[in-house]
Design a protein around this motif. Sequence first.
Motif, PDB file in Angstrom:
ATOM      1  N   ARG A 116       0.715  -1.229   0.160  1.00  0.00           N
ATOM      2  CA  ARG A 116      -0.006  -0.112   0.166  1.00  0.00           C
ATOM      3  C   ARG A 116       1.026   1.326   0.068  1.00  0.00           C
ATOM      4  O   ARG A 116       1.862   1.539   0.749  1.00  0.00           O
ATOM      5  CB  ARG A 116      -0.768  -0.074   1.146  1.00  0.00           C
ATOM      6  CG  ARG A 116      -2.032  -1.103   1.182  1.00  0.00           C
ATOM      7  CD  ARG A 116      -2.844  -0.756   2.324  1.00  0.00           C
ATOM      8  NE  ARG A 116      -2.085  -0.431   3.844  1.00  0.00           N
ATOM      9  CZ  ARG A 116      -1.972  -1.608   4.621  1.00  0.00           C
ATOM     10  NH1 ARG A 116      -2.393  -2.756   4.677  1.00  0.00           N
ATOM     11  NH2 ARG A 116      -1.411  -1.201   5.795  1.00  0.00           N
ATOM     12  N   PRO A 117       0.745   2.287  -0.700  1.00  0.00           N
ATOM     13  CA  PRO A 117       1.375   3.552  -0.639  1.00  0.00           C
ATOM     14  C   PRO A 117       1.291   4.112   0.577  1.00  0.00           C
ATOM     15  O   PRO A 117       0.220   3.979   1.458  1.00  0.00           O
ATOM     16  CB  PRO A 117       0.834   4.227  -1.784  1.00  0.00           C
ATOM     17  CG  PRO A 117      -0.243   3.653  -2.469  1.00  0.00           C
ATOM     18  CD  PRO A 117      -0.458   2.481  -1.728  1.00  0.00           C
ATOM     19  N   ARG A 157       0.893   7.139   3.356  1.00  0.00           N
ATOM     20  CA  ARG A 157       0.189   8.248   3.508  1.00  0.00           C
ATOM     21  C   ARG A 157       1.027   9.352   3.535  1.00  0.00           C
ATOM     22  O   ARG A 157       2.128   9.629   3.919  1.00  0.00           O
ATOM     23  CB  ARG A 157      -0.845   8.384   4.618  1.00  0.00           C
ATOM     24  CG  ARG A 157      -1.855   7.394   4.706  1.00  0.00           C
ATOM     25  CD  ARG A 157      -2.555   7.650   5.719  1.00  0.00           C
ATOM     26  NE  ARG A 157      -1.560   7.112   6.924  1.00  0.00           N
ATOM     27  CZ  ARG A 157      -2.188   7.140   8.215  1.00  0.00           C
ATOM     28  NH1 ARG A 157      -3.238   7.148   8.484  1.00  0.00           N
ATOM     29  NH2 ARG A 157      -1.189   6.690   9.230  1.00  0.00           N
ATOM     30  N   ARG A 158       0.595  10.852   2.885  1.00  0.00           N
ATOM     31  CA  ARG A 158       1.263  11.918   3.076  1.00  0.00           C
ATOM     32  C   ARG A 158       1.715  12.310   4.412  1.00  0.00           C
ATOM     33  O   ARG A 158       0.821  12.240   5.251  1.00  0.00           O
ATOM     34  CB  ARG A 158       0.485  12.907   2.191  1.00  0.00           C
ATOM     35  CG  ARG A 158       1.297  13.758   1.527  1.00  0.00           C
ATOM     36  CD  ARG A 158       0.897  13.991  -0.070  1.00  0.00           C
ATOM     37  NE  ARG A 158       1.301  15.136  -0.886  1.00  0.00           N
ATOM     38  CZ  ARG A 158       2.746  15.099  -1.187  1.00  0.00           C
ATOM     39  NH1 ARG A 158       3.542  14.301  -0.715  1.00  0.00           N
ATOM     40  NH2 ARG A 158       3.148  16.094  -1.972  1.00  0.00           N
ATOM     41  N   ASP A 214       5.784   9.666   4.832  1.00  0.00           N
ATOM     42  CA  ASP A 214       6.418   9.066   3.668  1.00  0.00           C
ATOM     43  C   ASP A 214       8.001   9.220   3.913  1.00  0.00           C
ATOM     44  O   ASP A 214       8.845   9.016   3.080  1.00  0.00           O
ATOM     45  CB  ASP A 214       6.006   9.528   2.376  1.00  0.00           C
ATOM     46  CG  ASP A 214       6.037  11.243   2.377  1.00  0.00           C
ATOM     47  OD1 ASP A 214       6.469  11.690   3.164  1.00  0.00           O
ATOM     48  OD2 ASP A 214       5.846  11.667   1.157  1.00  0.00           O
TER      49      ASP A 214
END
Length: 197
Positions: free
Chosen positions: A19-20, A22-23, A26
């Motif tokens: 999963r990427p 979250r801002r 990172d």
Amino acid sequence: MTQSRHDDLDFRALVGEVRPLRRGTDRADAGRRHSGPSEAQLARRESAAGGDEGRDMLSDDFVDLVPPFDPLAFRRDGIQQGVMDRLRHGGYPVQASLHLLRRPLEECRRALPAFLREAWEHDLRSVLIIHGRGREIDSPPNVLRSYLAKWLPTFEEVQAFASASQADGGLGATWVMLRKSNRARAANRERQQKRRS
């Protein structure tokens, strides 16, 4: 092409679900932030900066011990033997002296650079360092005397040094000849030009 698809599927199977981030999350957490450099870092920076502080840090590493009855002698290229002989026999006036006898090595290590720099800045040419030595034939080597033999050649102001004659302290003292300062050289040139005119 089927080979690369097969590799891609194997890779995805090994990695699993991704999963990427979250801002804002990172970046890795490097722990607490330091408000400034530590004392050790400041000391290293000061030493690396060079200048007088770095120059004053004479080595207290291993030293070859000089036997108590061996004279000290050193001269840079260009210094004539006659100058050395005159220095050794006290042919130059004592313009300043530094007494290091029975002082701790660390104190001597701090005092020597300041003494030599100040003497050079005041256009002194011949100074005497009194350091002592063993009195008996079987005395152990004088550690300070051995370190002086190691330290003195590291100063660019020092042109030559030699153990003193008996009248000036014998092997327990060392004559040091300093090079002329830029100011003294300019004054010397000016005097010579006046003589020629």
